[in-house]
Design an enzyme around this catalytic site. Sequence first.
Site, PDB file in Angstrom:
ATOM      1  N   ASP A   1      -4.648   0.451   2.220  1.00 50.94           N
ATOM      2  CA  ASP A   1      -5.091  -1.089   2.283  1.00 50.94           C
ATOM      3  C   ASP A   1      -6.547  -1.166   1.957  1.00 50.94           C
ATOM      4  O   ASP A   1      -6.977  -2.322   1.550  1.00 50.94           O
ATOM      5  CB  ASP A   1      -4.567  -2.038   3.701  1.00 50.94           C
ATOM      6  CG  ASP A   1      -3.210  -2.236   3.608  1.00 50.94           C
ATOM      7  OD1 ASP A   1      -2.458  -2.670   2.725  1.00 50.94           O
ATOM      8  OD2 ASP A   1      -2.462  -1.936   4.566  1.00 50.94           O
TER       9      ASP A   1
ATOM     10  N   SER B   1       0.681  -1.222  -0.061  1.00 48.55           N
ATOM     11  CA  SER B   1      -0.012   0.060  -0.085  1.00 48.55           C
ATOM     12  C   SER B   1       1.008   1.355  -0.194  1.00 48.55           C
ATOM     13  O   SER B   1       0.363   2.446  -0.235  1.00 48.55           O
ATOM     14  CB  SER B   1      -0.957  -0.114   0.987  1.00 48.55           C
ATOM     15  OG  SER B   1      -0.122  -0.036   2.319  1.00 48.55           O
ATOM     16  N   HIS B   2       2.335   1.120   0.165  1.00 44.28           N
ATOM     17  CA  HIS B   2       3.063   2.322   0.341  1.00 44.28           C
ATOM     18  C   HIS B   2       4.209   2.200  -0.937  1.00 44.28           C
ATOM     19  O   HIS B   2       5.075   2.761  -0.707  1.00 44.28           O
ATOM     20  CB  HIS B   2       3.258   2.730   1.631  1.00 44.28           C
ATOM     21  CG  HIS B   2       2.419   3.107   2.545  1.00 44.28           C
ATOM     22  ND1 HIS B   2       1.400   2.285   3.021  1.00 44.28           N
ATOM     23  CD2 HIS B   2       1.801   4.329   2.838  1.00 44.28           C
ATOM     24  CE1 HIS B   2       0.421   2.927   3.487  1.00 44.28           C
ATOM     25  NE2 HIS B   2       0.683   4.089   3.397  1.00 44.28           N
TER      26      HIS B   2
HETATM   27  P1  NDP Z   1      -0.128  -3.975   9.416  1.00 44.93           P
HETATM   28  O1  NDP Z   1      -1.393  -4.088  10.157  1.00 44.93           O
HETATM   29  O2  NDP Z   1      -0.032  -4.714   7.964  1.00 44.93           O
HETATM   30  O3  NDP Z   1       1.303  -4.477  10.308  1.00 44.93           O
HETATM   31  C1  NDP Z   1       1.434  -3.614  11.491  1.00 44.93           C
HETATM   32  C2  NDP Z   1       2.644  -4.238  11.766  1.00 44.93           C
HETATM   33  O4  NDP Z   1       2.349  -5.345  12.547  1.00 44.93           O
HETATM   34  C3  NDP Z   1       3.631  -4.318  11.144  1.00 44.93           C
HETATM   35  O5  NDP Z   1       4.870  -3.923  11.579  1.00 44.93           O
HETATM   36  C4  NDP Z   1       3.653  -5.997  10.719  1.00 44.93           C
HETATM   37  O6  NDP Z   1       4.976  -6.451  10.887  1.00 44.93           O
HETATM   38  C5  NDP Z   1       3.177  -6.455  12.277  1.00 44.93           C
HETATM   39  N1  NDP Z   1       2.515  -7.723  12.023  1.00 44.93           N
HETATM   40  C6  NDP Z   1       1.610  -8.057  11.470  1.00 44.93           C
HETATM   41  N2  NDP Z   1       1.127  -9.355  11.611  1.00 44.93           N
HETATM   42  C7  NDP Z   1       2.027  -9.622  12.610  1.00 44.93           C
HETATM   43  C8  NDP Z   1       2.151 -10.961  13.496  1.00 44.93           C
HETATM   44  N3  NDP Z   1       1.317 -11.986  13.107  1.00 44.93           N
HETATM   45  N4  NDP Z   1       2.960 -11.078  14.307  1.00 44.93           N
HETATM   46  C9  NDP Z   1       3.761 -10.180  14.863  1.00 44.93           C
HETATM   47  N5  NDP Z   1       3.611  -8.761  13.953  1.00 44.93           N
HETATM   48  C10 NDP Z   1       2.966  -8.607  13.115  1.00 44.93           C
HETATM   49  O7  NDP Z   1      -0.083  -2.398   9.188  1.00 44.93           O
HETATM   50  P2  NDP Z   1      -1.107  -1.106   8.838  1.00 44.93           P
HETATM   51  O8  NDP Z   1      -1.823  -1.556   7.701  1.00 44.93           O
HETATM   52  O9  NDP Z   1      -1.454  -0.660  10.255  1.00 44.93           O
HETATM   53  O10 NDP Z   1      -0.003   0.066   8.203  1.00 44.93           O
HETATM   54  C11 NDP Z   1       0.363  -0.322   6.832  1.00 44.93           C
HETATM   55  C12 NDP Z   1       1.472   0.819   6.488  1.00 44.93           C
HETATM   56  O11 NDP Z   1       0.705   2.080   6.249  1.00 44.93           O
HETATM   57  C13 NDP Z   1       2.466   1.159   7.439  1.00 44.93           C
HETATM   58  O12 NDP Z   1       3.819   1.124   7.017  1.00 44.93           O
HETATM   59  C14 NDP Z   1       2.164   2.568   7.844  1.00 44.93           C
HETATM   60  O13 NDP Z   1       3.553   3.247   8.121  1.00 44.93           O
HETATM   61  C15 NDP Z   1       1.560   3.223   6.453  1.00 44.93           C
HETATM   62  N6  NDP Z   1       0.714   4.148   6.941  1.00 44.93           N
HETATM   63  C16 NDP Z   1       1.138   5.517   6.328  1.00 44.93           C
HETATM   64  C17 NDP Z   1       0.557   6.590   6.746  1.00 44.93           C
HETATM   65  C18 NDP Z   1       1.130   7.862   6.536  1.00 44.93           C
HETATM   66  O14 NDP Z   1       0.456   8.944   6.972  1.00 44.93           O
HETATM   67  N7  NDP Z   1       2.285   8.116   5.782  1.00 44.93           N
HETATM   68  C19 NDP Z   1      -0.413   6.472   7.252  1.00 44.93           C
HETATM   69  C20 NDP Z   1      -1.030   5.220   7.696  1.00 44.93           C
HETATM   70  C21 NDP Z   1      -0.469   3.954   7.656  1.00 44.93           C
HETATM   71  P3  NDP Z   1       5.669  -7.030   9.361  1.00 44.93           P
HETATM   72  O15 NDP Z   1       5.718  -5.901   8.632  1.00 44.93           O
HETATM   73  O16 NDP Z   1       6.745  -8.027   9.456  1.00 44.93           O
HETATM   74  O17 NDP Z   1       4.561  -7.959   8.818  1.00 44.93           O
HETATM   75  O1  PYC Z   2      -2.592   4.225   4.119  1.00 45.97           O
HETATM   76  O2  PYC Z   2      -3.740   5.570   5.521  1.00 45.97           O
HETATM   77  C1  PYC Z   2      -2.832   5.369   4.798  1.00 45.97           C
HETATM   78  C2  PYC Z   2      -2.070   6.544   4.488  1.00 45.97           C
HETATM   79  C3  PYC Z   2      -2.404   7.979   4.587  1.00 45.97           C
HETATM   80  C4  PYC Z   2      -1.285   8.416   4.249  1.00 45.97           C
HETATM   81  C5  PYC Z   2      -0.201   7.774   3.606  1.00 45.97           C
HETATM   82  N1  PYC Z   2      -0.831   6.228   3.777  1.00 45.97           N
END
Ligand code: NDP
Ligand code: PYC
Length: 335
Positions: A187, A46-47
């Site tokens: 996502d 997603s990024h």
């Molecule tokens: P996920 O729910 O996919 O994962 C969250 C964390 O949990 C990760 O570090 C992942 O590690 C870990 N994890 C997942 N499954 C397990 C497991 N079974 N056991 C242990 N650890 C686990 O992430 P999100 O969907 O919440 O976020 C996705 C991305 O979106 C992030 O990189 C975030 O920075 C980005 N984002 C950016 C924003 C922005 O404003 N720039 C805003 C919102 C989100 P692993 O990677 O090893 O699976």
């Molecule tokens: O996936 O929520 C998101 C997000 C917001 C800005 C960048 N990623």
Amino acid sequence: MAAISFPLEEIYQLIKSVMLSNGCDEPNAVALADIMTRAERDGSHSHGLFRVPGYVKALRSGKVDGKAKPKVEKITPAIIKVNGHGCFAPIAQSVGLPALVEATKEIGIGALTLTGIHHFAALWPETEYLADNGLVGIACTAYMPSVAPAGSKTALFGTNPISFAWPRPGGTPIVYDMATASMALGDVQIALRDGRKVPEGTGLNAKGEPSTDPAEIIKGVLLPFGGYKGSAISLMVELLAAGLTGEQFSYEAKENDNGDGGPPRGGEIVLSMSPDIIAGSEWQQHVEKFANKMSAMEGVRLPGARRHKNRLDIGTRKIDSALLKTIRELGTSNT
Ligand code: NDP
Ligand code: PYC
């Protein structure tokens, strides 16, 4: 989804050329190509390439300056401030993080505030950089209202990610990086593209009713993870990323955004700590014992392990073919 296999080097060159042909200079294009290629490499779908159209929209509308030169300022020996002057976040991080490492290795603790930036990426690159330099890192940023605080059906918080990394010299760090929304918006958008439902508890439709349909949730609101507990952490992210940096809260970011679909202007905070200075020389052995105990438990893995395993594969990556077509067109047309 129909997918095409694409080598990582070609992903990098494609992103770089699209950014150059949409107004970025070489350093900004390189910073963006690097951050998105690393996301594709690690399986942070997603990024990665998924974000290219949004970055291009922000360049074409003039909201973001693809030639911006962020300025680093040392406020105190432990506090570094980077003014991005309207850049995308990666180039501001590339000048701020080395200064933060240097300060933290001297003082034991440090903070980097980034203002005047547009953050559209995953946050693990920031914290992993610190862990790779032997430091503990925490990073967070706000976005635009997408998440309802606990008790409400109206968006106020951004999806507000927080990342944490702990160094493991000689191995891969422990890193988590998560939206404080039940699911990152990216996502949810990918689930919509691929025709998948999302889990119950992800969000509400426009009438405020629970929904598992990503299209309905996009018209409605996301929920914080873990009810009022996740809501409190999302509140903390707003305060750290906006209150403490002086940049915009998510609601202010939306009020002042031009609605082009690219990332709004906002702030980011990156905190770092030196375990060598704070805990003393025995910390590594102590922590390794704990990490090994945890990862030996049945059904348990350390966060970050999935990405680090993906990284070992240096072959091709599967890219959504419609996305690839869109990105190629963005590199040739400039309207
Ligand atoms: P996920 O729910 O996919 O994962 C969250 C964390 O949990 C990760 O570090 C992942 O590690 C870990 N994890 C997942 N499954 C397990 C497991 N079974 N056991 C242990 N650890 C686990 O992430 P999100 O969907 O919440 O976020 C996705 C991305 O979106 C992030 O990189 C975030 O920075 C980005 N984002 C950016 C924003 C922005 O404003 N720039 C805003 C919102 C989100 P692993 O990677 O090893 O699976
Ligand atoms: O996936 O929520 C998101 C997000 C917001 C800005 C960048 N990623």
